[in-house]
Design an enzyme around this catalytic site. Structure first.
Site, short mmCIF file in Angstrom:
data_model
loop_
_atom_site.label_atom_id
_atom_site.label_comp_id
_atom_site.label_asym_id
_atom_site.label_seq_id
_atom_site.Cartn_x
_atom_site.Cartn_y
_atom_site.Cartn_z
N GLN A 1 -4.56 3.41 11.40
CA GLN A 1 -4.44 4.67 10.65
C GLN A 1 -5.29 5.72 11.38
OE1 GLN A 1 -2.45 5.54 8.20
NE2 GLN A 1 -1.65 3.59 7.42
N GLY B 1 0.80 -1.22 0.00
CA GLY B 1 0.00 0.00 0.00
C GLY B 1 0.84 1.27 0.00
N HIS C 1 28.33 0.04 9.13
CA HIS C 1 28.47 0.75 10.40
C HIS C 1 27.12 1.27 10.91
CE1 HIS C 1 29.36 3.42 13.63
NE2 HIS C 1 28.65 4.33 12.98
N CYS D 1 32.50 2.28 18.73
CA CYS D 1 31.79 1.21 18.01
C CYS D 1 32.70 0.00 17.80
CB CYS D 1 31.30 1.74 16.67
SG CYS D 1 30.39 0.53 15.69
N CYS E 1 31.98 -2.42 15.60
CA CYS E 1 31.63 -3.09 14.34
C CYS E 1 32.88 -3.36 13.50
CB CYS E 1 30.59 -2.29 13.55
SG CYS E 1 31.25 -1.02 12.47
ZN LIG Z 1 31.07 1.01 13.54
#
Ligand SMILES: [Zn+2]
Length: 370
Positions: A201, A95, A347, A316, A318
């Site tokens: 909605q 939709g 990231h 971080c 990662c």
């Molecule tokens: Zn990162």
């Protein structure tokens, strides 16, 4: 077979730590779901998504229906097998894209006629057809076919739109219940089936939102989504609508806010009791060089990063921040290298998924009984 959802802990502010048992994965909530529009989370391979800890990703019904086509995907065993994604998936109803992407759409009580944004060909989507397409794709969670009310919309328009969405919700549910056993992996997974969520909605009108919840809860869906947000309204209005609707939804069913948001927003909504969220922002922003970090937003195109050998985000863990420098990411972006989108996206997704992991831990230790 009803969807099994366990709330493990609830905080005073309403935040919940939970677990949704889906055919392809048990998902820890609150959860952020990366968006894989065309059967790919753009620029990020499936094994990397698994390593990042993504437990559930989205597919877009409208896009996959147009290309490669839901019948082709059904013949290949469903979307999980086609894209080689063993974990959970959710498909939207089509939709939102019909209303935002396609040209020359014409809405009637029966459904929506629209032209493909790819080749201009004419198509007709009804609630029944949306269910057929989503059953063929075979995601763990399907969404009822709704009309996403635009912003701004006057009261008469919002009322009319809600009336249509409620009628379509019932038709979606009826058709889904009659055909859910046709999902490609039904036998392979020992008779497990998909779940169907209804979509609240009502525009930016509190009483229409309340009416929408009341009617959908009577129909008894497996879970409930709050739709029609992040459509251009101010952020405080988004928050007001979520705060209005959340306490009205059944506590024992998953609650999903569609299409939000920035890192601070997803954290806030999760702490209010939203169990599921999705957004293209982390991957879309990444392709434009915008990184979300523990130190705020970082535009990697900046000249000041030309020889910056520090990681994109020092906090971080990662795989990108452990290995590459800001200077290198800036160089990739400036050179138009394909790896740029990949590393930036990895990231940003790690950052979003990390926020939710942090929230889940704190919801577990914050008061309540566990
Ligand atoms: Zn990162």
């Amino acid at each position: 077979m009803a969807l099994e959802f366990n709330v493990l802990n609830t905080t005073e502010a309403g935040g919940r730590r939970g677990r949704i048992h889906l055919p392809h994965r048990t998902v820890e909530t609150p959860v952020f779901m990366p968006v894989g529009t065309l059967g790919t989370v753009k620029a990020v391979a499936q094994d990397v998504l698994e390593n990042l800890g993504a437990e559930i990703i989205l597919g877009n019904t409208y896009h996959l229906y147009l290309r490669p086509g839901h019948e082709a995907i059904r013949r290949m065993g469903g979307l999980h097998r086609f894209i080689s994604w063993p974990r959970a998936m959710l498909t939207d109803s089509g939709g939102f894209q019909v209303f935002s992407l396609s040209a020359l759409r014409k809405v009637t009580d029966e459904g929506v006629r629209f032209r493909s944004h790819l080749d201009g060909s004419s198509h007709f989507f009804t609630p029944e057809h949306s269910m057929d397409v989503q059953i063929a794709l075979g995601a763990d969670i399907c969404m009822a076919f709704d009309e996403c009310t635009e912003y701004p919309a006057d009261r008469k328009r919002a009322e009319e739109s809600l009336r249509l969405t409620l009628a379509w919700a019932q038709r979606s549910l009826d058709h889904f219940q009659a055909h859910r056993h046709e999902v490609p992996w039904h036998e392979e997974l020992g008779g497990k089936t998909q779940s169907l969520f209804g979509i609240v909605q009502g525009g930016m009108y509190r009483d229409l939102r309340r009416e929408s919840v009341e009617r959908l809860v009577e129909m008894d869906f497996d879970g409930y989504a709050i739709g029609g947000l992040s459509v251009g309204e101010p952020r405080d209005l988004t928050l007001e609508m979520i705060a209005e609707v959340l306490p009205l939804l059944p506590a024992d069913k998953p609650r999903y806010v569609m299409g939000v948001g920035y890192p601070d927003e997803i954290e806030m909504y999760a702490r209010m009791g939203v169990d599921m969220m999705d957004c293209v922002l982390p991957t879309r922003a990444a392709r434009h060089g915008l990184l979300f970090t523990s130190e705020g937003r970082l535009n990697i195109k900046g000249k000041k990063y030309a020889e910056d050998q520090g990681p994109p985000d020092p906090a971080c863990e990662c795989m990108v921040c452990q290995r590459y420098s800001r200077a290198y990411l800036r160089h990739l972006m400036h050179s138009g290298e394909a790896l740029s989108a990949t590393l930036n996206s990895i990231h940003n997704l790690a950052y979003y998924l990390g926020i939710m992991e942090h929230v889940r831990k704190s919801l577990h230790s914050d008061g309540g009984d566990s």
